[in-house]
Enzyme design. Sequence first.
Site, short mmCIF file in Angstrom:
data_model
loop_
_atom_site.label_atom_id
_atom_site.label_comp_id
_atom_site.label_asym_id
_atom_site.label_seq_id
_atom_site.Cartn_x
_atom_site.Cartn_y
_atom_site.Cartn_z
N ILE A 13 0.84 -1.45 0.04
CA ILE A 13 -0.07 0.05 -0.06
C ILE A 13 0.69 1.07 0.02
O ILE A 13 1.87 1.60 0.96
CB ILE A 13 -0.75 0.03 1.21
CG1 ILE A 13 -1.79 -1.26 1.27
CG2 ILE A 13 -1.72 1.33 1.27
CD1 ILE A 13 -2.80 -1.50 2.52
N HIS A 14 0.66 2.16 -0.97
CA HIS A 14 1.37 3.30 -1.26
C HIS A 14 0.65 4.28 -2.31
O HIS A 14 -0.56 4.14 -2.19
CB HIS A 14 2.81 2.90 -1.92
CG HIS A 14 2.77 2.54 -3.33
ND1 HIS A 14 2.57 3.05 -4.34
CD2 HIS A 14 2.35 0.98 -3.50
CE1 HIS A 14 2.19 2.30 -5.29
NE2 HIS A 14 2.02 1.00 -4.94
N GLY A 15 1.03 5.40 -2.51
CA GLY A 15 0.51 6.50 -3.07
C GLY A 15 -0.72 5.84 -4.39
O GLY A 15 -1.61 6.32 -4.26
N ALA A 18 -3.24 3.76 -2.63
CA ALA A 18 -3.72 4.18 -1.56
C ALA A 18 -4.84 5.48 -2.00
O ALA A 18 -5.91 5.58 -1.74
CB ALA A 18 -3.00 4.79 -0.53
#
Length: 159
Positions: A13-15, A18
């Site tokens: 989960i990252h930019g 997310a």
Amino acid sequence: MTIIANRIDGRLIHGQVANLWSTKLNITRFMVIDDEVAQSDIDKSGLKLATPAGIKLSVLPVEKAANNILAGKYDSQRLMIIAKKPDRFLRLIEYGVPIDILNVGNMSQTSETKSITKSINVTDEDVEVFKQLNEKGVKIVNQMVPNDSVNDFMALLKN
């Protein structure tokens, strides 16, 4: 069953996941499937911090994730399943979870990988797993962000 998206992403989960994917697909729960990450309080804390407000998070070993999905635990939710490597999805299928399409995002470079695209690097083992997934009828694509074009991942692997 309400699996909206399946994604391989070494960063989990990252930019991109997310913000972009969750918004575009109206995701209500991220499910990270990984036996090791599920045992790591530090990893789980980082994933909780990266998960946007209003989205639930499950970080589960593959078998428990499969059991929960098959038991209908998430039927009222819009689920995005995320894993670091393709073998997690192969195991999900072997436990009976239907996977129609798998989006390959970022897979980091190591000394054991070869580059497929600038952000996807695979080991020989990964290639074999992708072939098995393909043989099981999973459509494997590459699309980094929702506005990118969708590429046939198996064609990229052959190049």
